[in-house]
Design a protein around this motif. Structure first.
Motif, PDB file in Angstrom:
ATOM      1  N   HIS A   1      23.202  37.600  59.406  1.00  0.00           N
ATOM      2  CA  HIS A   1      24.055  36.533  59.931  1.00  0.00           C
ATOM      3  C   HIS A   1      24.413  35.515  58.853  1.00  0.00           C
ATOM      4  O   HIS A   1      25.399  34.809  58.990  1.00  0.00           O
ATOM      5  N   ASN A   2      23.626  35.439  57.794  1.00  0.00           N
ATOM      6  CA  ASN A   2      23.894  34.479  56.736  1.00  0.00           C
ATOM      7  C   ASN A   2      24.800  35.038  55.643  1.00  0.00           C
ATOM      8  O   ASN A   2      25.321  34.280  54.854  1.00  0.00           O
ATOM      9  N   THR A   3      24.950  36.350  55.581  1.00  0.00           N
ATOM     10  CA  THR A   3      25.815  36.923  54.560  1.00  0.00           C
ATOM     11  C   THR A   3      27.241  37.008  55.085  1.00  0.00           C
ATOM     12  O   THR A   3      27.476  37.307  56.244  1.00  0.00           O
ATOM     13  N   MET A   4      28.152  36.739  54.208  1.00  0.00           N
ATOM     14  CA  MET A   4      29.560  36.722  54.569  1.00  0.00           C
ATOM     15  C   MET A   4      30.199  38.039  54.121  1.00  0.00           C
ATOM     16  O   MET A   4      29.937  38.514  53.022  1.00  0.00           O
ATOM     17  N   THR A   5      31.030  38.610  54.971  1.00  0.00           N
ATOM     18  CA  THR A   5      31.761  39.816  54.578  1.00  0.00           C
ATOM     19  C   THR A   5      32.853  39.419  53.587  1.00  0.00           C
ATOM     20  O   THR A   5      33.220  38.246  53.478  1.00  0.00           O
ATOM     21  N   LEU A   6      33.390  40.405  52.894  1.00  0.00           N
ATOM     22  CA  LEU A   6      34.503  40.137  51.976  1.00  0.00           C
ATOM     23  C   LEU A   6      35.701  39.614  52.760  1.00  0.00           C
ATOM     24  O   LEU A   6      36.417  38.731  52.292  1.00  0.00           O
ATOM     25  N   LEU A   7      35.898  40.132  53.950  1.00  0.00           N
ATOM     26  CA  LEU A   7      36.985  39.664  54.811  1.00  0.00           C
ATOM     27  C   LEU A   7      36.861  38.164  55.070  1.00  0.00           C
ATOM     28  O   LEU A   7      37.824  37.408  54.906  1.00  0.00           O
ATOM     29  N   GLU A   8      35.672  37.719  55.443  1.00  0.00           N
ATOM     30  CA  GLU A   8      35.443  36.292  55.695  1.00  0.00           C
ATOM     31  C   GLU A   8      35.610  35.476  54.414  1.00  0.00           C
ATOM     32  O   GLU A   8      36.198  34.394  54.431  1.00  0.00           O
ATOM     33  N   SER A   9      35.106  36.003  53.314  1.00  0.00           N
ATOM     34  CA  SER A   9      35.214  35.321  52.032  1.00  0.00           C
ATOM     35  C   SER A   9      36.679  35.153  51.618  1.00  0.00           C
ATOM     36  O   SER A   9      37.080  34.075  51.162  1.00  0.00           O
TER      37      SER A   9
END
Length: 123
Positions: free
Chosen positions: A26-34
């Motif tokens: 839940h704390n890691t961001m996907t590349l899409l979100e980034s």
């Protein structure tokens, strides 16, 4: 008695590991979100709906659904986003910060496509 304590300890350890994995997920961001955050923070897109439709050529709720289900780019969406970013880079009225955000997003998408799908470049 010893067997019961060991079983409880193993169960507690497994539960703690699963909680840690869930927290990390839940704390890691996907590349899409980034990518969305980079473009949004640079003032290139004003909302997630506009990002979905303008950059990804998807329905306005596509990004929200992908984020909710913790999914990253599909190949099609990554290629479309890369093309949209390259088109946007041709705009003369961009600030230096906007150009930097587009360039960073472009390089990140190319690296993702190459690493995940063996795509070297997109025309």
């Amino acid at each position: 008695m010893f067997k019961h304590k060991t079983t409880n300890t193993i169960t507690q350890t497994a539960t703690l590991k699963q909680t840690t994995v869930n927290t990390q997920r839940h704390n890691t961001m996907t590349l899409l979100e980034s990518t969305y955050r980079q473009l949004h923070n640079a003032g290139l897109v004003h909302c997630a709906e506009a990002f979905s439709s303008t950059y990804l050529n998807k329905s306005k709720n596509w990004y929200a659904y992908q984020k909710h289900t913790r999914r990253d780019y599909s190949i099609d969406a990554a290629v479309q986003c890369l093309r949209s970013i390259r088109d946007q880079q041709q705009t003369l009225e961009l600030t230096q910060a906007q150009r930097h955000a587009l360039s960073t997003a472009e390089l990140d998408l190319l690296a993702h496509l190459n690493a995940q799908h063996c795509v070297a470049d997109v025309c």
